[in-house]
Write an enzyme that holds these catalytic residues in place. Structure first.
Site, PDB file in Angstrom:
ATOM      1  N   GLU A 114       0.482  -1.424  -0.083  1.00  0.00           N
ATOM      2  CA  GLU A 114      -0.334   0.034   0.336  1.00  0.00           C
ATOM      3  C   GLU A 114       0.828   1.354   0.060  1.00  0.00           C
ATOM      4  O   GLU A 114       0.434   2.544   0.267  1.00  0.00           O
ATOM      5  CB  GLU A 114      -1.057   0.110   1.885  1.00  0.00           C
ATOM      6  CG  GLU A 114      -1.865  -1.122   0.930  1.00  0.00           C
ATOM      7  CD  GLU A 114      -2.976  -0.983   2.349  1.00  0.00           C
ATOM      8  OE1 GLU A 114      -3.029  -0.260   2.706  1.00  0.00           O
ATOM      9  OE2 GLU A 114      -4.312  -1.646   1.507  1.00  0.00           O
TER      10      GLU A 114
ATOM     11  N   HIS B 217     -18.308  -9.470   4.005  1.00  0.00           N
ATOM     12  CA  HIS B 217     -17.432  -8.510   4.366  1.00  0.00           C
ATOM     13  C   HIS B 217     -16.899  -9.766   5.576  1.00  0.00           C
ATOM     14  O   HIS B 217     -17.935 -10.102   6.653  1.00  0.00           O
ATOM     15  CB  HIS B 217     -17.479  -7.421   4.610  1.00  0.00           C
ATOM     16  CG  HIS B 217     -16.310  -6.597   4.737  1.00  0.00           C
ATOM     17  ND1 HIS B 217     -16.107  -6.006   6.160  1.00  0.00           N
ATOM     18  CD2 HIS B 217     -14.932  -6.068   4.423  1.00  0.00           C
ATOM     19  CE1 HIS B 217     -14.936  -5.366   6.104  1.00  0.00           C
ATOM     20  NE2 HIS B 217     -14.544  -5.848   5.254  1.00  0.00           N
ATOM     21  N   HIS B 218     -15.749 -10.331   5.214  1.00  0.00           N
ATOM     22  CA  HIS B 218     -14.749 -10.565   6.416  1.00  0.00           C
ATOM     23  C   HIS B 218     -13.390  -9.989   6.594  1.00  0.00           C
ATOM     24  O   HIS B 218     -12.396 -10.093   5.821  1.00  0.00           O
ATOM     25  CB  HIS B 218     -14.193 -12.667   5.904  1.00  0.00           C
ATOM     26  CG  HIS B 218     -15.651 -13.065   5.869  1.00  0.00           C
ATOM     27  ND1 HIS B 218     -15.649 -14.480   5.083  1.00  0.00           N
ATOM     28  CD2 HIS B 218     -17.017 -13.226   5.834  1.00  0.00           C
ATOM     29  CE1 HIS B 218     -16.841 -14.659   5.205  1.00  0.00           C
ATOM     30  NE2 HIS B 218     -17.685 -14.345   6.286  1.00  0.00           N
ATOM     31  N   GLU B 219     -13.795  -8.868   7.344  1.00  0.00           N
ATOM     32  CA  GLU B 219     -12.744  -8.013   7.720  1.00  0.00           C
ATOM     33  C   GLU B 219     -11.978  -9.334   9.176  1.00  0.00           C
ATOM     34  O   GLU B 219     -12.239  -9.454   9.821  1.00  0.00           O
ATOM     35  CB  GLU B 219     -12.606  -6.745   8.338  1.00  0.00           C
ATOM     36  CG  GLU B 219     -11.284  -6.504   8.743  1.00  0.00           C
ATOM     37  CD  GLU B 219     -10.190  -6.259   7.893  1.00  0.00           C
ATOM     38  OE1 GLU B 219      -9.650  -5.748   6.841  1.00  0.00           O
ATOM     39  OE2 GLU B 219      -9.207  -6.908   8.387  1.00  0.00           O
TER      40      GLU B 219
ATOM     41  N   HIS C 107      -8.622  -7.940   0.033  1.00  0.00           N
ATOM     42  CA  HIS C 107      -8.106  -6.768  -0.013  1.00  0.00           C
ATOM     43  C   HIS C 107      -6.604  -7.178   1.325  1.00  0.00           C
ATOM     44  O   HIS C 107      -7.265  -7.702   2.528  1.00  0.00           O
ATOM     45  CB  HIS C 107      -8.991  -6.035   0.844  1.00  0.00           C
ATOM     46  CG  HIS C 107      -9.760  -5.121  -0.031  1.00  0.00           C
ATOM     47  ND1 HIS C 107      -9.979  -4.595  -0.405  1.00  0.00           N
ATOM     48  CD2 HIS C 107     -10.262  -5.109  -1.216  1.00  0.00           C
ATOM     49  CE1 HIS C 107     -11.206  -3.384  -1.491  1.00  0.00           C
ATOM     50  NE2 HIS C 107     -11.640  -4.972  -1.443  1.00  0.00           N
ATOM     51  N   GLU C 108      -5.909  -6.281   0.859  1.00  0.00           N
ATOM     52  CA  GLU C 108      -4.460  -6.365   1.692  1.00  0.00           C
ATOM     53  C   GLU C 108      -3.956  -8.099   1.681  1.00  0.00           C
ATOM     54  O   GLU C 108      -3.119  -8.391   2.293  1.00  0.00           O
ATOM     55  CB  GLU C 108      -4.319  -6.002   3.005  1.00  0.00           C
ATOM     56  CG  GLU C 108      -4.711  -5.214   3.232  1.00  0.00           C
ATOM     57  CD  GLU C 108      -6.567  -4.688   3.558  1.00  0.00           C
ATOM     58  OE1 GLU C 108      -6.945  -5.335   4.100  1.00  0.00           O
ATOM     59  OE2 GLU C 108      -7.049  -3.289   3.962  1.00  0.00           O
TER      60      GLU C 108
ATOM     61  N   GLU D  25      -9.314   4.396  -0.813  1.00  0.00           N
ATOM     62  CA  GLU D  25      -9.912   4.869   0.531  1.00  0.00           C
ATOM     63  C   GLU D  25      -8.248   5.730   1.054  1.00  0.00           C
ATOM     64  O   GLU D  25      -8.503   6.492   1.719  1.00  0.00           O
ATOM     65  CB  GLU D  25      -9.714   3.177   1.684  1.00  0.00           C
ATOM     66  CG  GLU D  25      -8.256   2.780   1.636  1.00  0.00           C
ATOM     67  CD  GLU D  25      -8.311   1.129   2.222  1.00  0.00           C
ATOM     68  OE1 GLU D  25      -9.426   0.682   2.142  1.00  0.00           O
ATOM     69  OE2 GLU D  25      -7.351   0.652   2.478  1.00  0.00           O
TER      70      GLU D  25
END
Lengths: 701, 701
Positions: free
Chosen positions: B170, B413-415, B483-484, B508
């Site tokens: 990032e 969403h699975h953060e 993501h990430e 973001e």
């Protein structure tokens, strides 16, 4: 604001910060607590007027660099007492009395606003204390750098110790003065084990058994190890001070904590009579009551198994093929060439089932039933085993049917080779597979270094894992016998499906010439303090050279192997030898068939750590008693006082004793069986051979 | 014996150890391979006679200290060629041609008996090569200490680089000469990110875009990263030599390997026309064909969501309460006091569903729907979230019903906050929960450092995890937008339910003032080389101060936000702004409603990394074309040559352009929409404002 409140509380409580004393119900033990002028929490313990633990510090260091072990003020202290009786699902006693006095000290560190409670419980036979992190405003999630608890001893005690190690409890126990540990430890650490991770400094493990020069027996351990790393003990061998050394992860973090939590209890069990140590229930009493609503499916298990043949050198293998290039999930085992030596094949397992059924055993353990044993290289490989795919020659459906018809269970085996991340992925499926195929017990294994590679066997992450397995198993009504897991701390009270553990040097080391004759006279004072051990006794053929190239010989006589069923408490007991050996000695085997595995009462008749143990127990719900007496390498006469027998009745005793020539080195199989009538006035005087023992069964006439 | 065979093979092959050459189908690229006098494998690459990669070493170091990069002899070499066409499930092209020549060199290291193959594939637009570890007798399980692959450049190229880092992609991209990296990298590394783990030495990440002084565009990356760590590139800024630097675990181990395996492909895409880099399918072609039998449930997704409001500063929160002392599994949320700012509440989500239904969007993403956001402290806490328990004010049943009635899906969403061990424990239940409630897509997140604490985002363990999620999701017919996670390497060909990733600095960061105007002119040459990005464009209100205290302003004009839907390829595209902002600009919003997300064909019209990109695409199965053109901080005139349109037909073009005063700094919302008729002879000349762009939709008349 919260900090201000804390400070005000601290000020308001200033007058309270006097020394506090707690006395045990019978007055024999006394515990003193105070804050030093620097605000360091300090405790000490006396027994019948003698100092057991001198003034010792308490507290924590919190990462990165907070001193949470000084600058405290006392804001509150509360006293209470308990006297109650509870019944374990299984155990050495039908009824266990929990009688203690309690003191809870509330501390505040004004410089940070952080709060800490210390709760002490004093029993007649020992002390437990733990730290509590209440929910608070200025401390929430934190990382432990170290626990600073000390146990300051009064002298150069005799110690029964294992070297400090983050990954194994399988060292032989060394007996020495504390001042001698440093000169001996390097040699002990050369022991070849599947994994070793030495503490960087001089340290030993718990349960640590000590004996002072003036005759005090002191046991240091912990109770209720949950969501916290296991404690090793640093040894300052000049000051004879032990101090907590929490097992770290490989990044050096000791524990990841959230407030609203408690540490395990630190336990100090003490007496001037060694028998009291073995009789103590302090550790069980400090654990939470049973958390399982239904325990009807939990039961003691006496079992045989496809196991010892893997150690004898006769050539039986866990693996099905010789192909070490297998990959779980890719290899089609039905196309692999069998190696011809696979132990866990259907026909052979049926032989064990037949034997178990014939002789009244509950279950047959089968190791090597599942895919993956060819290439179970610890550490380098993460996906090692399938826990739901049997080898082609292990017919799980047929064996389930065959065993069920004969009233026998098969014990599942989950060797993980410490690839725990992969085991956790398969765990739910694995237990569902067990439930679908009639299994109600599992032996788990953790040979080798842990994956995730940040973790040690005794660290917080793994401590949580072992309990996760036990809780998952309970959902499927499965009992757990964990091998190479962290040593137990009495959690079998709370989760009685955790029916046994290994977590020490078991009988398998006899096949590596690894156990000394005094080994099993020490284990009850060390490893067994936390809970039952699946020691796997019952080896009748102690000379392994009869099978092939293995030259190992057992360190015990045959009679001592029988005695271990009583001296080594476990509701899970194996008759570990090849069943063909039992068929050769049916008279001696009768004791193994008869002996109970669950008890109404236990009588520690004689005990001296490292020398001898004689224990009698009453079978649960039966008028039957079993006695086991063992000695170390020295012959001795055991004095078995049967005054525990009910008055006014006569009993038949069958005595399985060492023969006249018996000696573990020269004539281990020389045993003699005799019968006599006894009553509560009888005192049996029984000679034990070097490395020998005696077993007695007593039934009402 | 095997070693002898190997040696004999080596001897027999001695005459073969000449230099080998492979030429691309069109002859533009040539690859040379030979063993040095020390037996080191060496390759080099030329393009139209110019050296792209000078003589560069290959091989490995194997733990603890084996040199598996020298002393080789060549035992075999095989050549082959391929020319085939395949159809991706979704993508930039309906048909993809895989035309390459292949050379596979078999090597043996006589000193160890170990075998290694190197497979080269040469396309007209680039090179791929990988190492293969065949099943062999003397090497089976081993640990990589390092991969020794070099990419020896010919000079001090201009580079578009991210600092080498094991945990994040990032960083903003820095553009500099290679010789300038060392002086700039420390400053770049001060970027505040949730987790950073610098390489200890000078290194950069892939995909690395380079431009030589003589006009060669070179892209270095990898394809098919499976069961292997991601590759960073060490930079020797004197010799201009890049070399592999595999992401280690925290114990320093780079990869745990078993023979019968292959490494990812190392890719070098090269052209003298930057457009060819963007048009290249080398990376997809090097990946395995689709492994999912049924792909009928995989589809492009255009979505809105409860998301941007968490970044705008308007006060919406993921968390439901203010209580940070919650513990998942213990806290009863129904008894918690709501904080009043929870975004993912049923009524608010219904507003998004209504908006999605009205404007033809496929789905609504909802973040903050599940228990645990109050205390999602990365790293210190392992059990952070429940993935099956919604907050009390998120009615999962009712929302499923409400959305389904309106033909809209909710995106799960699975953060994980990188507590991956706990996510893996819950994963099966989590996907079953999704299947039970009508979800067919999940956005996963990996903010913060990884648990297990031995691991990095880009290491082998996590690489395996991401793919495990994708495979598990496929069993439940769920598409994954991670993501990430580690940056993509074309695996979406093999697992087309891996529909998008973030793995770079997305929109973001605009809310943190973090993206520069040239950012999206670089990403297609770097991050997007491996696969589609969920960049989340479409922010119309670029001045965040309108919401409150956040002073951030977008680095683009509104028209450029539209253009990104074409220039940033993804079958998953978000209209990321608050839906109320779209209601204010319905004319501009029309482009987002219209634009396709899956394509029959793609035309790279103009491209210069860091400066501008203009791309046209034909919508899949429709006679519709969409064009996006963007520029960096400099205004320019885009030349949009419509010669890709079918001959002899007329079309209606709608042009969404920067207005006359438009400038990302002063007038980002100045846009103008016009219509005109066009055909294949039309060349649109369109002015782009500083930080601006143009979007065009073209439909058949």
């Amino acid at each position: 604001m919260k900090r201000l409140v804390c400070m005000l509380l601290c000020l308001a409580a200033f007058g309270m910060a006097e020394a506090q004393r707690l006395t045990s119900p019978d007055g024999g033990l006394s515990l003193d607590f105070h804050l030093s002028p620097d605000g360091v929490p300090v405790y000490s313990l006396r027994y019948k007027g003698k100092t057991v633990i001198g003034e010792s510090r308490m507290g924590f260091r919190i990462a990165p660099d907070y001193e949470f072990d000084r600058g405290f003020e006392q804001t509150d202290v509360r006293f209470s007492e308990t006297d109650s009786v509870w019944q374990p699902v299984w155990g050495q006693y039908r009824d266990i009395r929990d009688r203690h006095k309690e003191m809870c000290v509330a501390l505040c560190q004004p410089s940070t606003g952080w709060l800490l409670n210390i709760r002490f419980r004093l029993f007649d036979d020992g002390l437990g204390f733990r730290y509590e992190f209440p929910v608070q405003k200025d401390l929430r999630n934190f990382t432990l750098k170290e626990e600073m608890t000390e146990f300051r001893l009064t002298g150069d005690h005799k110690a029964f110790w294992l070297p400090g190690d983050y990954d194994t409890n399988e060292y032989p126990t060394t007996t020495s003065r504390l001042s001698e540990v440093a000169s001996l430890i390097d040699s002990v650490r050369t022991e070849p084990l599947a994994v070793r991770s030495f503490t960087p400094n001089l340290a030993v493990q718990t349960p640590l058994m000590l004996k002072s020069s003036d005759g005090l027996y002191i046991n240091v351990h912990e109770a209720a190890l949950v969501d916290y790393p296991a404690m090793q003990l640093n040894l300052d061998d000049k000051a004879f001070c032990l101090s907590a050394h929490l097992t770290p992860d490989k990044n050096g973090a000791k524990g990841f904590m959230q407030t609203g939590s408690v540490t395990p209890w630190r336990t100090v069990i003490v007496s001037d009579d060694a028998r009291d140590i073995l009789a103590s229930n302090v550790i069980l009493n400090l654990n939470e009551p049973c958390k399982l609503e239904d325990t009807s499916w939990i039961h003691p298990v006496k079992y045989v198994g496809v196991w010892w043949e893997y150690f004898t050198g006769q050539g039986s293998t866990w693996a099905y093929t010789a192909n070490q290039d297998i990959k779980i999930g890719e290899t089609d085992y039905s196309k692999e060439i069998p190696n011809g030596t696979h132990g866990a094949n259907t026909a052979h397992v049926k032989e064990y089932i037949d034997f178990a059924a014939k002789h009244g055993f509950d279950a047959v353990l089968v190791e090597g039933w599942n895919e993956g044993w060819e290439a179970n290289f610890a550490y380098v490989k993460e996906r090692i085993y399938s826990f739901t795919k049997p080898y082609p020659d292990f017919d799980v459906e047929e064996l389930h049917r065959y065993a069920a018809e004969r009233g026998v269970k098969i014990i599942m085996h989950h060797e993980t080779t410490s690839s725990v991340s992969d085991y956790e992925r398969q765990m739910e499926d694995a237990f569902r597979f067990m439930a679908d195929h009639g299994y109600d017990a599992v032996k788990t294994g953790y040979v080798g270094p842990i994956i995730p590679r940040s973790e040690h066997h005794d660290g917080q992450w793994m401590v949580n894992h072992y309990l996760r397995v036990v809780k998952t198993a309970a959902r499927y009504k499965v009992m757990v016998n964990s091998h190479e897991a962290v040593r137990p701390t009495g959690l079998c009270r709370t989760y009685p499906n955790w029916i046994a553990q290994e977590s020490a040097r078991g009988t398998e080391f006899e096949s590596f010439k690894g156990n000394r004759p005094d080994h099993t006279t020490i284990l009850p004072f060390t490893r067994l303090m936390g809970g039952p051990m699946d020691y796997t006794p019952g080896i009748f053929e102690g000379d392994l050279s009869v099978y092939g190239s293995n030259k190992a010989r057992l360190s015990t006589t045959l009679a001592k192997q029988l005695a271990l069923y009583v001296t080594m408490h476990s509701p899970l007991q194996m008759a570990a030898d090849l069943y063909t050996n039992y068929e050769k000695y049916p008279d001696a085997f009768q004791f193994i068939k008869d002996v109970a595995t669950d008890w109404d009462d236990t009588y520690i008749l004689e005990a001296e750590p490292g020398d001898y143990v004689t224990i009698a127990r009453k079978a649960k719900g039966k008028n039957e008693w079993y006695v086991g007496g063992i000695t170390d390498e020295n012959a001795r006469e055991a004095e078995i006082d049967l005054s525990f027998l009910p008055e006014g009745k006569r009993f038949q005793a069958t005595i399985y004793a060492d023969g006249k020539k018996a000696d573990w080195r020269t004539a281990p199989k020389d045993y003699v069986i005799s019968s006599r009538k006894v009553d509560g006035k009888t005192v049996l005087k029984q000679r034990l051979a070097p490395g020998g023992g005696v077993a007695v069964s007593i039934k009402e006439l």
